[in-house]
Scaffold this motif. Sequence first.
Motif, PDB file in Angstrom:
ATOM      1  N   LYS A 148       0.851  -1.190   0.000  1.00  0.00           N
ATOM      2  CA  LYS A 148       0.000   0.000   0.000  1.00  0.00           C
ATOM      3  C   LYS A 148       0.889   1.243   0.000  1.00  0.00           C
ATOM      4  O   LYS A 148       1.974   1.247   0.582  1.00  0.00           O
ATOM      5  N   ALA A 149       0.398   2.284  -0.645  1.00  0.00           N
ATOM      6  CA  ALA A 149       1.177   3.512  -0.763  1.00  0.00           C
ATOM      7  C   ALA A 149       0.768   4.522   0.292  1.00  0.00           C
ATOM      8  O   ALA A 149      -0.428   4.729   0.543  1.00  0.00           O
ATOM      9  N   VAL A 150       1.767   5.134   0.919  1.00  0.00           N
ATOM     10  CA  VAL A 150       1.577   6.327   1.743  1.00  0.00           C
ATOM     11  C   VAL A 150       2.227   7.449   0.944  1.00  0.00           C
ATOM     12  O   VAL A 150       3.439   7.445   0.733  1.00  0.00           O
ATOM     13  N   SER A 151       1.442   8.393   0.463  1.00  0.00           N
ATOM     14  CA  SER A 151       2.001   9.351  -0.489  1.00  0.00           C
ATOM     15  C   SER A 151       1.397  10.735  -0.305  1.00  0.00           C
ATOM     16  O   SER A 151       0.328  10.903   0.292  1.00  0.00           O
ATOM     17  N   THR A 152       2.103  11.726  -0.862  1.00  0.00           N
ATOM     18  CA  THR A 152       1.624  13.101  -0.881  1.00  0.00           C
ATOM     19  C   THR A 152       2.384  13.847  -1.976  1.00  0.00           C
ATOM     20  O   THR A 152       3.392  13.359  -2.501  1.00  0.00           O
ATOM     21  N   ILE A 153       1.901  15.032  -2.315  1.00  0.00           N
ATOM     22  CA  ILE A 153       2.567  15.892  -3.301  1.00  0.00           C
ATOM     23  C   ILE A 153       3.030  17.155  -2.586  1.00  0.00           C
ATOM     24  O   ILE A 153       2.230  17.851  -1.941  1.00  0.00           O
ATOM     25  N   LEU A 154       4.308  17.426  -2.682  1.00  0.00           N
ATOM     26  CA  LEU A 154       4.900  18.620  -2.074  1.00  0.00           C
ATOM     27  C   LEU A 154       5.031  19.715  -3.134  1.00  0.00           C
ATOM     28  O   LEU A 154       5.584  19.474  -4.212  1.00  0.00           O
ATOM     29  N   ASP A 155       4.522  20.901  -2.822  1.00  0.00           N
ATOM     30  CA  ASP A 155       4.647  22.069  -3.700  1.00  0.00           C
ATOM     31  C   ASP A 155       5.613  23.070  -3.084  1.00  0.00           C
ATOM     32  O   ASP A 155       5.495  23.409  -1.899  1.00  0.00           O
ATOM     33  N   GLY A 189      11.654   1.262  -0.232  1.00  0.00           N
ATOM     34  CA  GLY A 189      10.258   1.506  -0.549  1.00  0.00           C
ATOM     35  C   GLY A 189       9.868   2.960  -0.678  1.00  0.00           C
ATOM     36  O   GLY A 189       8.689   3.270  -0.903  1.00  0.00           O
ATOM     37  N   LEU A 190      10.835   3.887  -0.556  1.00  0.00           N
ATOM     38  CA  LEU A 190      10.553   5.321  -0.579  1.00  0.00           C
ATOM     39  C   LEU A 190      11.099   5.948  -1.856  1.00  0.00           C
ATOM     40  O   LEU A 190      12.268   5.773  -2.189  1.00  0.00           O
ATOM     41  N   ALA A 191      10.239   6.675  -2.578  1.00  0.00           N
ATOM     42  CA  ALA A 191      10.646   7.304  -3.831  1.00  0.00           C
ATOM     43  C   ALA A 191      10.190   8.756  -3.859  1.00  0.00           C
ATOM     44  O   ALA A 191       9.104   9.092  -3.376  1.00  0.00           O
ATOM     45  N   VAL A 192      11.043   9.614  -4.427  1.00  0.00           N
ATOM     46  CA  VAL A 192      10.714  11.023  -4.649  1.00  0.00           C
ATOM     47  C   VAL A 192      10.851  11.293  -6.135  1.00  0.00           C
ATOM     48  O   VAL A 192      11.898  11.037  -6.733  1.00  0.00           O
ATOM     49  N   LYS A 193       9.779  11.805  -6.747  1.00  0.00           N
ATOM     50  CA  LYS A 193       9.780  12.061  -8.191  1.00  0.00           C
ATOM     51  C   LYS A 193       9.395  13.516  -8.453  1.00  0.00           C
ATOM     52  O   LYS A 193       8.382  14.009  -7.947  1.00  0.00           O
ATOM     53  N   PHE A 194      10.223  14.187  -9.270  1.00  0.00           N
ATOM     54  CA  PHE A 194       9.939  15.571  -9.665  1.00  0.00           C
ATOM     55  C   PHE A 194       8.851  15.569 -10.725  1.00  0.00           C
ATOM     56  O   PHE A 194       8.946  14.883 -11.749  1.00  0.00           O
ATOM     57  N   MET A 195       7.779  16.334 -10.469  1.00  0.00           N
ATOM     58  CA  MET A 195       6.625  16.319 -11.365  1.00  0.00           C
ATOM     59  C   MET A 195       6.585  17.516 -12.304  1.00  0.00           C
ATOM     60  O   MET A 195       5.660  17.638 -13.111  1.00  0.00           O
ATOM     61  N   GLY A 196       7.567  18.408 -12.184  1.00  0.00           N
ATOM     62  CA  GLY A 196       7.598  19.550 -13.088  1.00  0.00           C
ATOM     63  C   GLY A 196       7.217  20.856 -12.408  1.00  0.00           C
ATOM     64  O   GLY A 196       6.903  20.903 -11.210  1.00  0.00           O
ATOM     65  N   ILE A 197       7.240  21.944 -13.199  1.00  0.00           N
ATOM     66  CA  ILE A 197       6.921  23.291 -12.723  1.00  0.00           C
ATOM     67  C   ILE A 197       5.741  23.801 -13.533  1.00  0.00           C
ATOM     68  O   ILE A 197       5.760  23.775 -14.774  1.00  0.00           O
ATOM     69  N   ASP A 198       4.690  24.264 -12.837  1.00  0.00           N
ATOM     70  CA  ASP A 198       3.495  24.714 -13.560  1.00  0.00           C
ATOM     71  C   ASP A 198       3.633  26.182 -13.969  1.00  0.00           C
ATOM     72  O   ASP A 198       4.664  26.833 -13.730  1.00  0.00           O
ATOM     73  N   ARG A 199       2.578  26.755 -14.566  1.00  0.00           N
ATOM     74  CA  ARG A 199       2.618  28.128 -15.072  1.00  0.00           C
ATOM     75  C   ARG A 199       2.636  29.167 -13.960  1.00  0.00           C
ATOM     76  O   ARG A 199       2.900  30.342 -14.204  1.00  0.00           O
ATOM     77  N   SER A 200       2.375  28.727 -12.732  1.00  0.00           N
ATOM     78  CA  SER A 200       2.464  29.637 -11.586  1.00  0.00           C
ATOM     79  C   SER A 200       3.809  29.535 -10.885  1.00  0.00           C
ATOM     80  O   SER A 200       3.977  30.049  -9.781  1.00  0.00           O
ATOM     81  N   ALA A 201       4.781  28.857 -11.510  1.00  0.00           N
ATOM     82  CA  ALA A 201       6.137  28.689 -10.986  1.00  0.00           C
ATOM     83  C   ALA A 201       6.163  27.864  -9.710  1.00  0.00           C
ATOM     84  O   ALA A 201       6.999  28.083  -8.825  1.00  0.00           O
ATOM     85  N   ILE A 202       5.246  26.904  -9.599  1.00  0.00           N
ATOM     86  CA  ILE A 202       5.220  25.984  -8.474  1.00  0.00           C
ATOM     87  C   ILE A 202       5.871  24.673  -8.897  1.00  0.00           C
ATOM     88  O   ILE A 202       5.429  24.023  -9.847  1.00  0.00           O
ATOM     89  N   ALA A 203       6.935  24.284  -8.206  1.00  0.00           N
ATOM     90  CA  ALA A 203       7.580  22.998  -8.447  1.00  0.00           C
ATOM     91  C   ALA A 203       6.923  21.943  -7.568  1.00  0.00           C
ATOM     92  O   ALA A 203       6.719  22.161  -6.374  1.00  0.00           O
ATOM     93  N   SER A 204       6.583  20.794  -8.155  1.00  0.00           N
ATOM     94  CA  SER A 204       5.870  19.745  -7.437  1.00  0.00           C
ATOM     95  C   SER A 204       6.702  18.465  -7.392  1.00  0.00           C
ATOM     96  O   SER A 204       7.367  18.110  -8.374  1.00  0.00           O
ATOM     97  N   TYR A 205       6.635  17.793  -6.234  1.00  0.00           N
ATOM     98  CA  TYR A 205       7.353  16.536  -6.033  1.00  0.00           C
ATOM     99  C   TYR A 205       6.371  15.500  -5.483  1.00  0.00           C
ATOM    100  O   TYR A 205       5.664  15.765  -4.495  1.00  0.00           O
ATOM    101  N   LEU A 206       6.337  14.329  -6.115  1.00  0.00           N
ATOM    102  CA  LEU A 206       5.530  13.218  -5.619  1.00  0.00           C
ATOM    103  C   LEU A 206       6.396  12.375  -4.690  1.00  0.00           C
ATOM    104  O   LEU A 206       7.447  11.869  -5.080  1.00  0.00           O
ATOM    105  N   ILE A 207       5.948  12.227  -3.437  1.00  0.00           N
ATOM    106  CA  ILE A 207       6.683  11.437  -2.442  1.00  0.00           C
ATOM    107  C   ILE A 207       5.811  10.238  -2.080  1.00  0.00           C
ATOM    108  O   ILE A 207       4.684  10.399  -1.623  1.00  0.00           O
ATOM    109  N   SER A 208       6.336   9.039  -2.306  1.00  0.00           N
ATOM    110  CA  SER A 208       5.571   7.816  -2.083  1.00  0.00           C
ATOM    111  C   SER A 208       6.388   6.825  -1.277  1.00  0.00           C
ATOM    112  O   SER A 208       7.595   6.671  -1.505  1.00  0.00           O
ATOM    113  N   LEU A 209       5.726   6.149  -0.338  1.00  0.00           N
ATOM    114  CA  LEU A 209       6.351   5.081   0.427  1.00  0.00           C
ATOM    115  C   LEU A 209       5.443   3.856   0.323  1.00  0.00           C
ATOM    116  O   LEU A 209       4.272   3.909   0.707  1.00  0.00           O
TER     117      LEU A 209
END
Length: 309
Positions: free
Chosen positions: A91-98, A258-278
Amino acid sequence: MAPDAPRPQALSDDAARTLANATKSAPQMSTITPRWLVHLLSWVPVEAGIYRVTRVNHPETVEVECDNYDESPLPVTFVDYARDPREYRLKAVSTILDVHTRVADLYSSPHNQTAHQLRLTIEAIKEHQEGELINSPDYGLIANTATSQRIKTLAGPPTPDDLDNLIAKVWKEPGFFLTHPEGIAAFGRECTRRGVPPPTVSLFGSQFLTWRGLPIIPSDKVPLVGGRTKFLLIRTGESRQGVIGLFQPGLAGEQGPGLAVKFMGIDRSAIASYLISLYCSLVILTEDAVAVLDDAEVGRIHDYAPNYQ
């Protein structure tokens, strides 16, 4: 300056501090705990996120005999396996960091803002992981303990007799007790009242109370409801038919088991997002690997009742 005005004696502290650089700590988060349970479990890597537990059906029917001196035939037997084994899926424990790129660009000295945002978010995910290992209705220790392995306290507070009864349930190489810190305090008071103060042992550089040589490990993820908590006794390890943790190795962006951090890109509002999953799960290989003592009184009003769905 007017002739009658008092002359300053020296530069004031407040004025001097305008030229001084304060030494700043890294961000501190009070909800971070040692997470001893995660350290004490034996962790097993799985393929494709699935672990199947093969159990023996009716082990008491396997027939064996000692040497038969009258040369009569020995019994013929076989070991049968369960035809519908339980499968555990990670099972995944995850969140998106902005993180706003402006913040990362302008305010990362002396501490890197992105690095600390990731560190603290990972710590929060690991705290939630330990809570899931204990309380998840799907695979958590408490919900998956067999009814035959559950007992109630003989008195109000947890007593040495109660812990002895847990040992009688998990007598094959028990590893450690697990309870809320308030449960440990209540047990210590009861032992002192009876004149049998429990000895301590050093693990991971910290001191733990013990009973019958088994350490009593604290975790604030063990429920504390209505001034009552639970004690668990756990045997660990695949070779001991105990409790094991599961994780997926080789993840893209792996930062730990079991822990991964993936860069999801930068949106048009200059927010960088990272997907963190365990990704994790927990397996009780045989029913007698865990026993639970319910309703141990700790004499505290504050409740902690986790809600894991």
